[in-house]
Scaffold this motif. Structure first.
Motif, PDB file in Angstrom:
ATOM      1  N   ALA A 295     -22.120  35.625 -31.994  1.00  0.00           N
ATOM      2  CA  ALA A 295     -22.973  35.530 -30.803  1.00  0.00           C
ATOM      3  C   ALA A 295     -22.538  34.340 -29.951  1.00  0.00           C
ATOM      4  O   ALA A 295     -22.407  34.450 -28.723  1.00  0.00           O
ATOM      5  N   ALA A 296     -22.255  33.206 -30.607  1.00  0.00           N
ATOM      6  CA  ALA A 296     -21.817  32.010 -29.865  1.00  0.00           C
ATOM      7  C   ALA A 296     -20.478  32.274 -29.172  1.00  0.00           C
ATOM      8  O   ALA A 296     -20.260  31.847 -28.026  1.00  0.00           O
ATOM      9  N   SER A 297     -19.577  32.988 -29.839  1.00  0.00           N
ATOM     10  CA  SER A 297     -18.274  33.273 -29.228  1.00  0.00           C
ATOM     11  C   SER A 297     -18.414  34.185 -28.017  1.00  0.00           C
ATOM     12  O   SER A 297     -17.650  34.066 -27.055  1.00  0.00           O
ATOM     13  N   PHE A 298     -19.385  35.116 -28.054  1.00  0.00           N
ATOM     14  CA  PHE A 298     -19.628  35.972 -26.881  1.00  0.00           C
ATOM     15  C   PHE A 298     -20.154  35.145 -25.705  1.00  0.00           C
ATOM     16  O   PHE A 298     -20.141  35.605 -24.566  1.00  0.00           O
ATOM     17  N   ARG A 299     -20.637  33.923 -25.994  1.00  0.00           N
ATOM     18  CA  ARG A 299     -21.102  33.058 -24.906  1.00  0.00           C
ATOM     19  C   ARG A 299     -20.032  32.052 -24.479  1.00  0.00           C
ATOM     20  O   ARG A 299     -20.004  31.621 -23.331  1.00  0.00           O
ATOM     21  N   SER A 300     -19.145  31.665 -25.442  1.00  0.00           N
ATOM     22  CA  SER A 300     -18.189  30.591 -25.145  1.00  0.00           C
ATOM     23  C   SER A 300     -16.781  31.101 -24.862  1.00  0.00           C
ATOM     24  O   SER A 300     -15.963  30.375 -24.301  1.00  0.00           O
ATOM     25  N   ASN A 301     -16.473  32.318 -25.263  1.00  0.00           N
ATOM     26  CA  ASN A 301     -15.116  32.884 -25.183  1.00  0.00           C
ATOM     27  C   ASN A 301     -14.136  32.174 -26.129  1.00  0.00           C
ATOM     28  O   ASN A 301     -12.939  32.383 -26.054  1.00  0.00           O
ATOM     29  N   ASP A 302     -14.641  31.331 -27.014  1.00  0.00           N
ATOM     30  CA  ASP A 302     -13.796  30.717 -28.048  1.00  0.00           C
ATOM     31  C   ASP A 302     -14.034  31.511 -29.333  1.00  0.00           C
ATOM     32  O   ASP A 302     -15.105  31.412 -29.939  1.00  0.00           O
ATOM     33  N   TRP A 303     -13.057  32.285 -29.752  1.00  0.00           N
ATOM     34  CA  TRP A 303     -13.255  33.246 -30.834  1.00  0.00           C
ATOM     35  C   TRP A 303     -12.906  32.691 -32.203  1.00  0.00           C
ATOM     36  O   TRP A 303     -13.091  33.364 -33.222  1.00  0.00           O
ATOM     37  N   GLU A 304     -12.409  31.455 -32.232  1.00  0.00           N
ATOM     38  CA  GLU A 304     -11.965  30.890 -33.503  1.00  0.00           C
ATOM     39  C   GLU A 304     -13.122  30.599 -34.471  1.00  0.00           C
ATOM     40  O   GLU A 304     -13.021  30.903 -35.658  1.00  0.00           O
ATOM     41  N   PRO A 305     -14.251  30.018 -33.987  1.00  0.00           N
ATOM     42  CA  PRO A 305     -15.368  29.817 -34.925  1.00  0.00           C
ATOM     43  C   PRO A 305     -15.849  31.143 -35.539  1.00  0.00           C
ATOM     44  O   PRO A 305     -16.168  31.196 -36.734  1.00  0.00           O
ATOM     45  N   ALA A 306     -15.878  32.203 -34.726  1.00  0.00           N
ATOM     46  CA  ALA A 306     -16.273  33.508 -35.262  1.00  0.00           C
ATOM     47  C   ALA A 306     -15.261  33.977 -36.309  1.00  0.00           C
ATOM     48  O   ALA A 306     -15.635  34.505 -37.362  1.00  0.00           O
ATOM     49  N   ASN A 307     -13.966  33.765 -36.035  1.00  0.00           N
ATOM     50  CA  ASN A 307     -12.945  34.155 -37.011  1.00  0.00           C
ATOM     51  C   ASN A 307     -13.126  33.432 -38.341  1.00  0.00           C
ATOM     52  O   ASN A 307     -12.966  34.022 -39.405  1.00  0.00           O
ATOM     53  N   ARG A 308     -13.470  32.143 -38.265  1.00  0.00           N
ATOM     54  CA  ARG A 308     -13.648  31.371 -39.505  1.00  0.00           C
ATOM     55  C   ARG A 308     -14.822  31.926 -40.319  1.00  0.00           C
ATOM     56  O   ARG A 308     -14.706  32.125 -41.532  1.00  0.00           O
ATOM     57  N   ALA A 309     -15.926  32.188 -39.641  1.00  0.00           N
ATOM     58  CA  ALA A 309     -17.099  32.729 -40.344  1.00  0.00           C
ATOM     59  C   ALA A 309     -16.811  34.134 -40.872  1.00  0.00           C
ATOM     60  O   ALA A 309     -17.309  34.534 -41.931  1.00  0.00           O
ATOM     61  N   TRP A 310     -15.999  34.858 -40.137  1.00  0.00           N
ATOM     62  CA  TRP A 310     -15.644  36.235 -40.541  1.00  0.00           C
ATOM     63  C   TRP A 310     -14.798  36.222 -41.808  1.00  0.00           C
ATOM     64  O   TRP A 310     -15.040  36.970 -42.744  1.00  0.00           O
ATOM     65  N   LYS A 311     -13.820  35.325 -41.813  1.00  0.00           N
ATOM     66  CA  LYS A 311     -12.927  35.219 -42.977  1.00  0.00           C
ATOM     67  C   LYS A 311     -13.717  34.773 -44.213  1.00  0.00           C
ATOM     68  O   LYS A 311     -13.359  35.090 -45.344  1.00  0.00           O
ATOM     69  N   ALA A 312     -14.789  34.022 -43.994  1.00  0.00           N
ATOM     70  CA  ALA A 312     -15.573  33.513 -45.128  1.00  0.00           C
ATOM     71  C   ALA A 312     -16.415  34.600 -45.794  1.00  0.00           C
ATOM     72  O   ALA A 312     -16.925  34.411 -46.895  1.00  0.00           O
ATOM     73  N   MET A 313     -16.556  35.743 -45.141  1.00  0.00           N
ATOM     74  CA  MET A 313     -17.274  36.861 -45.779  1.00  0.00           C
ATOM     75  C   MET A 313     -16.316  37.596 -46.694  1.00  0.00           C
ATOM     76  O   MET A 313     -15.123  37.703 -46.409  1.00  0.00           O
ATOM     77  N   ASN A 314     -16.831  38.120 -47.778  1.00  0.00           N
ATOM     78  CA  ASN A 314     -15.982  38.926 -48.659  1.00  0.00           C
ATOM     79  C   ASN A 314     -16.832  39.882 -49.482  1.00  0.00           C
ATOM     80  O   ASN A 314     -18.068  39.920 -49.348  1.00  0.00           O
TER      81      ASN A 314
END
Ligand SMILES: [Zn+2]
Length: 661
Positions: A295-314
């Motif tokens: 949600a934050a990346s859809f507001r900031s256009n910085d997709w790296e924090p979302a990628n980090r949280a995404w990679k942390a899921m398994n």
């Protein structure tokens, strides 16, 4: 068609009159809903842009019952209560729609409409169904919010494609054209028999195909991507998460971030993702963290924090798989801009079992591959994660293809998380439904001779294992970034040939590794042969698409498939018999597999490809392509036959249904 034309539903229902009754009662239909056969029912519903699907004839009575019925996500009127009432009976509105579907399409339609129907008919609606009745109320609420996010993502993707709002020009009663527009997410035709017909379009007259990522006027000139590449601010213009607009001065271009260009839709998506996180509360912390970050990346256009949280899921810390954001560049004519997609899935826990079995063998597999590749390639430390298996719930935006679907994917494409290894998934519930199985069997019986067709038929898990090993093999042996004398594969071979070789390596290694894994006790000899057969029919499917797209772009998968089948034919492991009739009893000329000889043929091609990659031997790679992809010889005729017989069977257009109690 005539056998479907008699109407058994009372005329009042057919006219929709009962929907106006003040005191609706369950209408007594004159007979069961058995007039339209199941596959035909689904085809007609799709052509009429109606949001429903007859899942299977569970009780085998040839009639549609509410329990066999699914309402599809993402189409107009997709609220289940419109079609099946609270008591579990079909509504009058549904019965009226059923009556309407009994009438065959008018045969004298204008040429454009005929082409629209022909475009739709080349792929059959194929259901991906998820039942949430055993999930928690929190999870059901989360899925509801993600379905809203998916709708927003489709708006964003339409803006990227330049098709947003174009459907407003389609008359309301032209259901087939609206269906095409929805399915293709554009007015344009994409199926093999209609894609090149200038009249095939959901909109009349056919509009110019203009991406929403660049100013429309510069797209009239061929080579506009190269023109942008020469601009002084080319790096900004090529940014993956910005669009290009005309600047203040003539000939000047500026990059506008997605978050500025489409602020309202980006914000609305962020709100839906936050609402999904709110719904989960304290459950699923890894998924909640990703939802908040996305949600934050859809507001900031910085997709790296979302990628980090995404990679942390398994597979261990979440029952769900979600990826939402801009990722692949296929929809951009310049292949720079990331297309918006949403993919929601459940973790399939079979992957954990395969990860456990294959994890200890990764190093040994790399050693075997390195041995075959030979110098100068040197065995490397392989540190990749085996794919998670996911069962798709919804594909939206760039993930929702007009036909077919991605069955394996590694993301993200850029940035620190990508460099550190990203995450790979295999989509395990696609092509496992009864319709896909039936179509696959029809296609195989049209090409294999009788004995071959009867042997080692798929059990359903072969395609998953094939794609699991394919994805794993991208991480083994010489890959794109492997360099000979400082030249990486794309430099040494050229982009398209490098991609074909990398995919050939991955796919042929999948077949070769299956044999190797028999020696390690992972697969039985019987499983080995079933996976080999699966690999051959997979190749037929890609050969049938043709070696080049309409604009001359090479089709990497088709080309590698042609190299495999051609090479196995030359090795005598496959054979074409002109005089024999195929297993379907109809087609003259068919193919046999010699299962005793096939593993050696796979090994021979494996060595050849790995040596080419190890030495960056462009000449040999080009020779392989010339021999099996481009030569106009007897094999070219066999490839044409494969295509003709395969294309008789429609491809799958996946449609999605989420059952909530
Ligand atoms: Zn691949």
């Amino acid at each position: 068609m005539s056998s479907f034309s008699h109407i058994r539903v009372p005329a009042a229902l057919a006219l929709g009159l009962l929907t106006a009754c003040a005191k609706p009662q369950h209408p007594t239909v004159g007979a069961a809903l058995d007039v339209i056969p199941r596959v035909e029912f689904n085809t007609r519903a799709a052509e009429h842009f109606l949001p429903f699907f007859w899942r299977e004839d569970a009780n085998g009575d040839g009639a549609l019952q509410p329990a066999e019925f699914a309402v599809l996500w993402g189409l107009p009127d997709d609220a289940a209560s419109l079609w099946v009432d609270a008591a579990g009976a079909f509504t009058p509105r549904f019965l009226a729609a059923y009556a309407m579907l009994q009438a065959p399409a008018a045969g004298d339609a204008p040429r454009r409409l005929q082409l629209v129907r022909e475009e739709l008919a080349q792929s059959a609606p194929t259901l991906v169904r998820t039942d949430l009745s055993a999930d928690s109320a929190a999870e059901r609420a989360m899925v509801g919010h993600l379905m809203q996010a998916a709708t927003m993502v489709e708006r964003l993707f339409a803006r990227q494609k330049g098709s947003f709002g174009l459907d407003a020009g389609i008359p309301k009663d032209d259901a087939a054209s609206r269906a095409l527009f929805h399915r293709n997410q554009s007015p344009f035709c994409e199926a093999p028999k209609t894609e090149n017909d200038p009249l095939c379009s959901a909109i009349e007259p056919k509009p110019a195909n203009r991406s929403g990522l660049y100013p429309a006027d510069i797209q009239d000139t061929p080579g506009f991507c190269q023109r942008l590449e020469k601009a002084p601010n080319a790096d900004a213009l090529r940014d993956h998460f910005s669009i290009v607009r005309a600047g203040a001065k003539p000939g000047e271009f500026v990059a506008v971030p997605y978050t500025e260009a489409w602020k309202d839709d980006m914000t609305a998506t962020a709100q839906a993702l936050d609402a999904a996180a709110d719904a989960l509360g304290a459950t699923e912390p890894a998924l909640v963290a990703y939802l908040r970050a996305a949600a934050a990346s859809f507001r900031s256009n910085d997709w790296e924090p979302a990628n980090r949280a995404w990679k942390a899921m398994n597979a261990d810390n979440s029952r769900w798989y979600l990826r939402v954001g801009p990722d692949e560049v296929y929809a951009d004519p310049c292949a720079w801009k990331a297309g918006f997609a949403l993919q929601l899935a459940r973790i399939n826990h079979d992957s954990v079992q395969w990860q456990t079995r294959l994890e200890p063998l990764k190093g040994a597999m790399e050693q075997e591959i390195a041995k075959l590749a030979g110098a100068p390639y040197k065995v490397r430390d392989v540190n990749f994660a085996l794919p998670d298996f996911i069962d798709i719930v919804i594909n939206a935006g760039d993930q929702r293809s007009a036909s077919g679907a991605i069955v394996g994917q590694s993301l993200p494409n850029w940035g620190p998380v990508a460099l550190a290894g990203g995450r790979t998934v295999s989509m395990t519930n696609l092509y496992t439904d009864p319709d896909s199985n039936a179509r696959r069997a029809t296609q195989a019986a049209a090409l294999f001779c009788k004995a071959t067709d009867a042997a080692y038929q798929p059990t359903g898990k072969e395609s998953v294992l094939d794609s699991l090993l394919h994805e794993a093999a991208h991480n083994l042996g010489p890959s794109h970034d492997y360099a000979v004398a400082g030249r990486t594969a794309p430099v040494a071979f050229g982009g398209p040939l490098a991609s074909t070789l990398e995919e050939l390596k991955a796919q042929n290694s999948a077949l070769w590794l299956t044999g190797y894994l028999v020696t390690k006790g992972v697969f039985t000899a019987d499983e080995h042969r079933r996976i080999l057969r699966e690999g051959i029919t997979w190749a037929f499917g890609h050969i049938s698409r043709g070696m080049y797209a309409a604009d001359g772009t090479p089709r990497n998968y088709s080309q590698l498939a042609a190299i495999q089948v051609g090479s196995f034919l030359d090795a005598g492991a496959l054979a074409w018999h002109d005089a024999e009739t195929a297993a379907n009893g109809l087609d003259k000329g068919c193919l046999t597999i010699d299962f005793d000889a096939l593993p050696a043929a796979v090994a021979q091609l494996e060595k050849q490809v790995l040596v080419i990659k190890s030495r960056a031997d462009r000449k040999s790679a080009e020779a392989l392509k010339a021999r099996y992809v481009d030569a106009k010889d007897r094999y070219a005729g066999i490839k044409d036959t494969i295509a003709t017989r395969y294309l008789r069977t429609p491809k799958a257009t996946f449609v999605y249904s989420v059952a909530m109690p």
